[in-house]
Design an enzyme around this catalytic site. Structure first.
Site, PDB file in Angstrom:
ATOM      1  N   ILE A  60      28.361  74.038  -3.823  1.00 39.70           N
ATOM      2  CA  ILE A  60      29.716  73.480  -3.834  1.00 39.70           C
ATOM      3  C   ILE A  60      30.710  74.309  -3.022  1.00 39.70           C
ATOM      4  CG2 ILE A  60      29.411  72.352  -6.064  1.00 39.70           C
ATOM      5  CD1 ILE A  60      31.360  74.619  -7.138  1.00 39.70           C
ATOM      6  N   TYR A  61      30.340  75.508  -2.575  1.00 37.96           N
ATOM      7  CA  TYR A  61      31.277  76.313  -1.790  1.00 37.96           C
ATOM      8  C   TYR A  61      31.561  75.594  -0.475  1.00 37.96           C
ATOM      9  CZ  TYR A  61      30.408  80.308  -4.942  1.00 37.96           C
ATOM     10  OH  TYR A  61      30.300  81.127  -6.035  1.00 37.96           O
ATOM     11  N   SER A  62      32.787  75.128  -0.343  1.00 39.07           N
ATOM     12  CA  SER A  62      33.209  74.361   0.840  1.00 39.07           C
ATOM     13  C   SER A  62      32.267  73.189   1.111  1.00 39.07           C
ATOM     14  CB  SER A  62      33.300  75.276   2.073  1.00 39.07           C
ATOM     15  OG  SER A  62      34.386  76.163   1.944  1.00 39.07           O
TER      16      SER A  62
END
Length: 447
Positions: free
Chosen positions: A161-163
């Protein structure tokens, strides 16, 4: 007139008798440094050719190399034509000798991880939330990762989900050709997509998410794969059997969890034991001098069950950077402007009380506020690795200096006292029965 970049200098003497001034700029703008190190390349090549067998001359050569490579692109190309780069074997050998990094066992496993690791939440800036953390591109990521490797860091942490996956993509490109030198940690569970099954820890979602992470990372295995949060709608047996399958087929080496409650983790460990499946060897947790709730339940559980702690946001969601003090406004560049309400709630007066003591100890030790805060964490039980984040090279190098020294017991006690918090029930009640429920951190007053 352009301001001169801040530098730190030291004089170095090679075997040729030449005096070299080594200046390491905190400003990466190369044009300001052109022609400063005239003759530096020639001096370095002489050192490399004539004196590469003595450690002191090798070390001088490394410092001269840094000067030359910082000086100009032309100097860099000359060195590279001789097969000499910052990744040259003898350069890396010297830097390895100079490392102060320790390696710790990751929970109940045989894997060793560096006591500091690097988090890539700053890579990409693909959403408004993550842009507040940073917008590191591939080229800058390569540089940061090289600095980490030189310092002895072997673990790099990301998540799907990071960026929206961009962090994994950038990390994968940045470590291309170096995959065997390092460990990669990633995570899934939180929503990534609009479909009803694009979230959670079901077999369907985990298998798809793992394959997608492998593609973005450009690798065929993930060293440590986390469940980013606990999914109460999916049977724990389904989650753990799926993770065990990933381990058995070689796509994942070890499994871990993140942000679990005590009963979430204990139930998962007991089910893994019952069926002989892979167990969580680590728990990625929020823990800092202004966020010690981990000590109440999760730390004693980790001690008992041998679960290593991988600490995220060790500077208290940006509150222990040294820029936040009593009577001062929030600095202009701070992720707290946009993310304060999304992170852990911390009373301002509590932060100021803790920072006052950190400030005093920083002056005593000659260290910075972040270095003191990180070193305190490295002394805590169960901590396998503290995950650093950094927007730039200067910030990273400062945080790396948290290792190689220790706070005194008296300094640790002062920090413990300043950061003491009121525990919730039943932990405040258990303080009255220390005869049979000892404190999880010896010498501390906190449970």
């Amino acid at each position: 007139m352009n301001p001169q970049p801040a530098t730190s200098c030291r004089r170095l003497k090679s075997n040729t008798g030449a005096i070299i001034v080594s200046c390491f700029s905190t400003n990466s703008s190369r044009p300001q440094h052109r022609n400063i190190y005239k003759g530096g390349v020639d001096t370095f090549l002489k050192v490399h050719e004539r004196a590469s067998h003595t450690s002191q001359n090798q070390r001088n050569g490394v410092d001269i190399l840094r000067c030359c490579m910082d000086a100009s692109d032309q100097s860099t190309r000359r060195l590279e034509r001789h097969g000499i780069t910052e990744r040259s074997e003898f350069v890396l050998a010297i830097r390895k000798k100079e490392q102060t990094m320790d390696y710790r066992q990751l929970g109940y496993s045989g894997l060793k991880v560096s006591e500091l690791s690097f988090g890539t939440g700053t890579f990409g800036g693909g959403t408004e939330f993550f842009r507040a953390w940073g917008e590191t591109d591939v080229n800058e990521a390569k540089r940061l990762i090289d600095i980490c490797l030189e310092a002895g860091i072997n673990l790099f942490d990301t998540a799907d989900i990071y960026s929206n996956g961009l962090s994994e993509e950038i990390l994968g490109k940045a470590v291309a050709g170096k995959r065997q030198e390092l460990l990669i940690s990633s995570k899934t569970t939180f929503r990534l997509g609009d479909g009803p099954n694009d979230v959670g820890s079901s077999r369907h979602h985990i298998l798809r998410a793992c394959d997608a992470s492998l593609r973005r990372l450009g690798t065929d295995y993930i060293d440590i794969y986390h469940m980013h949060g606990f999914d109460e709608l999916t049977p724990v047996e389904e989650t753990l059997e799926t993770l065990d399958t990933l381990v058995c087929c070689g796509k994942v080496r070890y499994i871990a969890c993140s942000n679990f409650s005590g009963w979430h983790l204990m139930k998962s460990l007991s089910i893994s034991q019952r069926y002989g499946w892979a167990r969580y060897v680590a728990h990625q947790v929020y823990y800092s001098l202004v966020g010690r709730e981990y000590e109440s339940e999760l730390l004693p559980l980790a001690v008992d069950q041998k679960v290593g702690a991988l600490v995220w946001s060790p500077l208290g969601w940006g509150r222990l950077t040294g820029k936040i003090r009593r009577g001062q406004p929030l600095p202009q560049q701070s992720r707290l402007h946009k993310t304060a309400e999304m992170g852990p709630p911390v009373p301002e007066e509590y932060v100021y009380k803790v920072v006052d003591v950190i400030d005093a100890i920083a002056k005593e030790t000659g260290k910075t506020v972040p270095q003191v805060a990180l070193n305190w964490l490295l002394r805590r039980p169960t901590v396998s690795s503290v995950i650093l984040g950094a927007r730039n090279e200067e910030q990273l190098r400062q945080n790396l200096a948290a290792t190689g020294w220790k706070l005194t017991p008296e300094q640790v006690a002062r920090l413990d006292a300043a950061s003491e918090f009121v525990p919730t029930y039943p932990y405040w009640h258990q303080r009255g029965f220390l005869e049979r429920i000892p404190l999880p951190v010896p010498g501390s007053t906190q449970r």
